[in-house]
Design a protein around this motif. Structure first.
Motif: not given
Lengths: 565, 565
Positions: B46, B308, B311, B313-314, B317, B321-322
Motif C-alpha cells: 500500500t 471504477r 469495481g 476500489r483499491d 490513484l 491507502g491505495w
C-alpha cells in the motif's frame, strides 16, 4: 413465467409497450453534459430506453421538463431531521433524494444495536433507498457517558446486511492515528469494505496515516484548501450543507467538472424547518449553480459520482439498464422537482401509503433524575474561567477565557458579555453525572432552553440565564420522553416531544415543522440571537469537534482531548 | 504482533521509516491533473504517503521521473499473446500493466472448466493482478463445433472466487435480444455482478434491449459515433488497440477529459511481436497523446476510470491507502516505464523468479484425423460463390460474391483476384467436420498457412493456394500439438508449437517473439500481403463478427446468423 429480465429486454427493444414512458421531455446526460430530447422508457425498477421513441402502457407528458438522475445524500443522520426514517422518506424523497446513506449514530448512542436494527427495519420498508453505515464510534470518546457501547463484535452481525454499506464516519481520528485497539479492531474488520471518514482539519502526515487505514470519504472539509489536500490524497469529498455545518460556499472552488468524479453532496444534519424553507440536496444544487458552478459538475456530484464513491453500481445515470431513480425538474438552474420516480415507482401519497409501519423504539429513554436550581451552581474561583465561544452557523467552537463575576460564593453570569450557563446531565440511567459550565454567544437574556438531542451521547443539555428555569426545562424533558423545551419565568413556553430515543418525533413531519417554528419563536422571545439555537445547543457536547465542548463529565478541551480539571 | 494496518499507520504518519520511499520525483495527480513534486512512501502492498517528505528503509532516487498509477487492461484474452499467463506476466508487467482483466474464452472453448481453472490457478501466482471474467458464450454460437460447452451450472462454482469479476463479454448479442434461454440463465445469475458487453455495431432500440439486461461495458466500438451512442446510454467504453482490431485512432474524438470517467483502455488480442515492437497499454497512451489527447484523459482511462468500471476500489490513484501499483515513467508523453511496482513490490527478474509454476493443461488437444489434398475440393457450381473479403487490420469481413472458374468438376481459385481456398477442420475429436470455402485478400501466391488458433472454437483453419500444402500444414499441426505452420512446396518453412490447448507456447516469450518473426517472414515469402496473416486467419472462423465467416460446419452468413447451404 416472464421474468423481470425478459420484460426489460422486450420493453427496451420496443417489442412490447413499456410500463411507463416519459414523453416530450429531455434528460441531462451526465456523461456528455448534453441535454438530450428523448422518451424515457421504464420497466419495473429499471430504465430500459433512452435516445429513442417508445409507446407505454402509461405515458406521462413531461413537456418542457428535464430529467436528471435521483440525488444521493452521501452522509446524514436521519435523526437530525427529528422525524422517523418513515417520515424522513415522505418528507425528503419528493425533493428528489432517492438514496440516503445514513449513519444511525445518534440512536446508536442512546440504544445501541436496538437503534441500528430499527433503522435497518425502516430501511427495508421506505420508498427511498436508505442505506445504513455502521456507527463506528459509539461512544464517540471516553470523555462522555453514552447510553450504549458498540465494540466490533456488536457490529459484525450487521456487516453483510443488504442495506449496510461499511463503517460510518470514523470520527475518532486521534484513535486511528494512535492505533487505539478498539479502533484498530473495527478498521481491521472493514478493510475490504467501505470505511467512511470524518477528519476535520486533519492535514499533512497525520492525514496520510489516517488514510493509510483505507478510509476513503470525508464530509468535514470546511475550506477549499483543506478539501484540495484531501481530494489529492484520494479522498472522495462529500460537500456538506446542513442546518448547522454549512460548507457549500467555502467549497465552491472545488465544485468543478475536473474534480466532479471525486465529489458528492451531503447534508449531515438538516432540520425540517430548513428542508421546508430551502429544500434538501436540490437546494445545494440550486445554490451551487447560482454561484457559478457548472451544472454538469454539481449534478454529477449529486448522483453518478456519489454512487461510485459508495459502490452503488446500479444508479446515477439516466440510461438503459440503470435503476429508475429519476427527478423531473423544471430547469437545471432552479432544480424544482415536478415528479420523482424511485426504482420506477412514481412518488406520491398513494405510494407512501403502501409502506408497512415500523414499531418505534426507545420510548423510555430519558432516565435522568429530577434536578433543582441549586444543581446548576458553580463555585466561585478567582482565576479565568473557560467559556465556550459559540460561532453562528458552525459546530466548531472557540476556547475563550474570562474572569467572571462572583455571585455569593458561586460564579455568576455576565449578561453584558453574553456569557450564560450551560449544563449537561447524563440521562441514560448510568451514573447521574451533572456538569456545569459557561457559554458565550446565545444571546439569551432570560429563561432557559433544554434538549435531549446533544451530540453524540445525547445527554440532556441546557443553557440558561435563570437556574430555576434551567431545572424546569431539564425536568420537563423527562416528562415528555425527551425533546426540546423553552422555559420563561417558570413556564414552559414552547416544547416538542421526541419520544423515539429522545431524538425523533412520532408526529408527521408537517406538524414537527410547525411546532419547531413555534419553538424557535419561543427561544427568540428569550433573546436568542442564533438562527438555530437548538442545533447549536445540541452540538455543544460534541467532543470530537474543536475546540471547547462540555459533556456530562465536564468541560472538554478538544485540542488536548481531555477534561478540564 | 504488529499488523499490516498498524504498520501502515505508523509509516504513513512518518513515526516509523517507510519500507520504501521514492524520492526526488513527482506524481501525476489524476484528480486535479497536476504534477506534484513529492516523496512517495510505500508500506507492504500500500501507498502510505504522498505530498510530503519521508525517510525509508529503502530509498529509491527517481529524480526527473514521473509516477503514474499502474495501468489496467480491462479486456483481453491472454491466449492471444500465445504465451501462458506466467509468461504474459513477465512480458507485459514491465510495461506498467499491473492489472489485467482477462476472459479465458479461448482456452475455455477448447478445454472448458479445466481451462478456467488453469487461469485462476495462474492468476493466484502471477505478480501482476490478473482478474478472470467467466466466459459467457462457450460455445459462442450453434454454428460451429467447440471443444467444450459452459452452461450456467458450470460457471456458478467460480462466481465467488476472489479473482473472478463477473461474466465476460456477452458476445451473443442476438441471444440477449431474442431471449435465448441459455443466455437468459447466465444473465439472470449475474444480475448483481458485472456483466461485460460485446456488441459491435449494435445501435438504437436493440442496443437499449441489450443494455436493459444490465450489461455495462463495451470494447467493440469502431467509430466515435457508435461510442458516443453507447457511452450516452451508460456503457463504459473500453477503447481497444489490439493486433488485429485497432480502434484507438477512430475513437480519439471521445478521449476527452469530460468523458474520461467513463473510459478505459484494453488490448483484447495482442501478439508478442506488437508488444515487443510497440509496447502494450503504454503504446496506446503514447499514441493518444501524440494525436492530441489530453494526458489527464488517457491516464485516467488507463487507471482510475478503468478500476471504477470493474469495481476495483483499491487502485487507480497515487494516494495514501491505495494499492501501490505504480509506473515510473520518463515523461507523460513518451510513457516509457523505468520502474514498475506491483502491490508495493519492485518488478524485476528476481521477483518473477519467486513465482510458483503452474502445470500446463491441454497438451493433447489436437484430435483431428489426418487429411489429404482431396479433402479440400469444392464441387463446381455455375452461380456466384460467396467469398470472405478480408479487410487489412480488421476482424470484420465483407460478404463478396464472385463467379469462380472451373477446375475440372471442382471450383478453382482465382489468383488474379487474390481469391484462394480456406478450410476449417474440427479438431476436438467430436465429429471430424471439414468445411471448405474461399477467401480474398491474403495475397498468397503459393503454399499454405494453417493454425489451431481459430476464434472462437479454435478448430484448425487453413488458407492456401495448393491443396497438398494445405493438407501438409493441417497434418503438421497435429504432430506439434497445435500452433502455426507455413508450408511451401511440400515443406514446412516455418512453425511455432502452441501445445497448451493448441493456443499457448511453453517457451519464454522472448523465443516466441523470435519464432513468430521468422514465421511471419515465411508467410511473406508465400506472397502474404496482410501485416498479420496469422491473426487474420485466426479470426476467419469467428461467427459473432460480421459479415461472412467460415466454421467447421460451413460458410456462415453472420448477418442472417445462419450457415450458407
Amino acid at each position: 413465467m416472464t421474468t423481470d429480465l425478459a420484460r426489460r429486454i422486450d420493453q427496451g427493444t420496443g417489442r412490447e409497450p413499456a410500463k411507463i414512458v416519459l414523453k416530450g421531455g429531455r434528460f441531462f446526460d451526465l456523461v456528455t453534459g448534453e441535454l438530450v430530447t428523448s422518451d424515457i422508457a421504464i420497466c419495473g425498477e429499471t430504465i430500459v430506453g433512452t435516445c429513442g421513441s417508445y409507446t407505454g402502457r402509461q405515458e406521462i407528458d413531461i413537456s418542457g421538463l428535464t430529467v436528471v438522475p435521483g440525488f444521493i445524500d452521501t452522509h446524514l443522520h436521519i435523526e437530525s431531521s427529528l422525524v422517523t426514517p418513515h417520515e424522513f422518506d415522505r418528507c425528503v424523497l419528493p425533493y428528489g433524494v432517492t438514496t440516503a446513506i445514513c449513519d444511525p449514530h445518534e440512536i446508536a448512542n442512546v440504544l445501541g444495536t436496538e437503534g441500528i436494527r430499527f433503522f435497518l427495519e425502516s430501511a427495508e420498508r421506505t420508498i427511498m433507498d436508505i442505506r445504513v453505515q455502521l456507527s463506528s464510534c459509539v461512544p464517540a470518546t471516553h470523555l462522555e457517558t453514552s447510553g450504549a457501547s458498540l465494540p466490533i463484535e456488536t457490529l459484525l452481525p450487521f456487516r453483510d446486511h443488504p442495506k449496510v454499506i461499511g463503517l460510518a464516519e470514523f470520527m475518532n481520528f486521534p484513535g486511528v492515528i494512535h492505533k487505539d485497539p478498539v479502533c484498530m479492531a473495527k478498521l481491521e474488520a472493514f478493510q475490504d469494505g467501505h470505511i467512511d471518514g470524518h477528519a476535520p482539519l486533519l492535514r499533512g502526515l497525520d492525514l496520510n496515516g489516517y488514510l493509510s487505514a483505507r478510509i476513503r470519504t470525508d464530509h468535514e472539509c470546511t475550506s477549499a484548501e483543506e478539501a484540495l489536500e484531501k481530494i489529492r490524497k484520494g479522498m472522495h469529498i462529500l460537500v456538506r450543507e446542513g442546518s448547522v455545518s454549512k460548507d457549500l460556499h467555502a467549497l465552491l472552488p472545488i465544485l468543478t467538472e475536473r474534480l466532479s468524479p471525486f465529489l458528492a453532496l451531503c447534508t449531515d444534519d438538516r432540520n425540517p424547518l430548513d428542508i421546508a424553507e430551502e429544500g434538501h440536496l436540490d437546494y445545494m444544487i440550486r445554490e451551487a449553480i447560482r454561484n457559478g458552478v457548472e451544472p454538469l459538475a454539481v449534478y454529477r456530484a449529486a448522483s453518478i459520482s456519489a454512487a461510485r464513491a459508495f459502490g452503488l453500481r446500479d444508479r446515477g445515470l439516466v440510461a438503459p439498464g440503470w435503476r429508475a431513480d429519476l427527478v423531473i425538474i423544471d430547469s437545471l438552474e432552479s432544480c424544482r422537482a415536478a415528479h420523482v420516480f424511485s426504482a420506477g415507482r412514481r412518488v406520491d401519497a398513494a405510494l407512501f401509503a403502501t409502506r408497512e409501519a415500523v414499531a418505534p423504539v426507545g420510548l423510555e429513554s430519558v432516565k435522568a433524575g429530577r434536578v433543582a436550581a441549586a444543581d446548576f451552581g458553580v463555585p466561585y474561583r478567582e482565576e479565568e474561567t473557560s467559556v465556550i465561544g459559540v460561532l453562528p452557523g458552525k459546530i466548531i467552537t472557540e476556547h475563550r477565557r474570562y474572569r467572571l463575576p462572583a455571585d455569593g460564593n458561586r460564579t455568576g453570569l455576565d449578561l453584558g458579555r453574553d456569557i450564560i450557563k450551560v449544563a449537561v446531565i447524563e440521562r441514560h440511567g448510568i451514573n447521574g453525572n451533572h456538569a456545569n459550565g459557561f457559554v458565550q454567544g446565545f444571546g439569551l437574556k432570560k429563561g432557559a432552553i433544554a434538549s435531549t438531542v446533544g451530540h453524540d451521547s445525547h445527554n440532556i443539555c441546557v443553557v440558561g440565564v435563570n437556574e430555576d428555569d434551567m431545572a424546569t426545562a431539564a425536568n420537563r424533558l423527562g416528562e415528555i420522553g425527551g425533546g426540546f423545551v423553552v422555559v420563561e419565568d417558570g413556564k414552559v413556553t414552547g416544547e416538542i416531544a421526541l419520544p423515539v430515543a429522545g431524538l425523533m418525533s412520532l408526529e408527521p413531519y408537517e406538524s414537527v415543522r410547525d411546532t419547531l417554528h413555534h419553538l424557535r419563536q419561543a427561544a427568540f422571545a428569550l433573546g436568542a440571537t442564533l438562527q438555530e439555537p437548538f442545533l447549536q445547543l445540541a452540538f455543544l457536547p460534541l467532543p470530537v469537534i474543536p475546540h471547547l465542548k462540555i459533556s456530562d463529565r465536564g468541560m472538554v478541551d478538544v485540542d488536548k482531548f481531555e477534561l478540564i480539571g
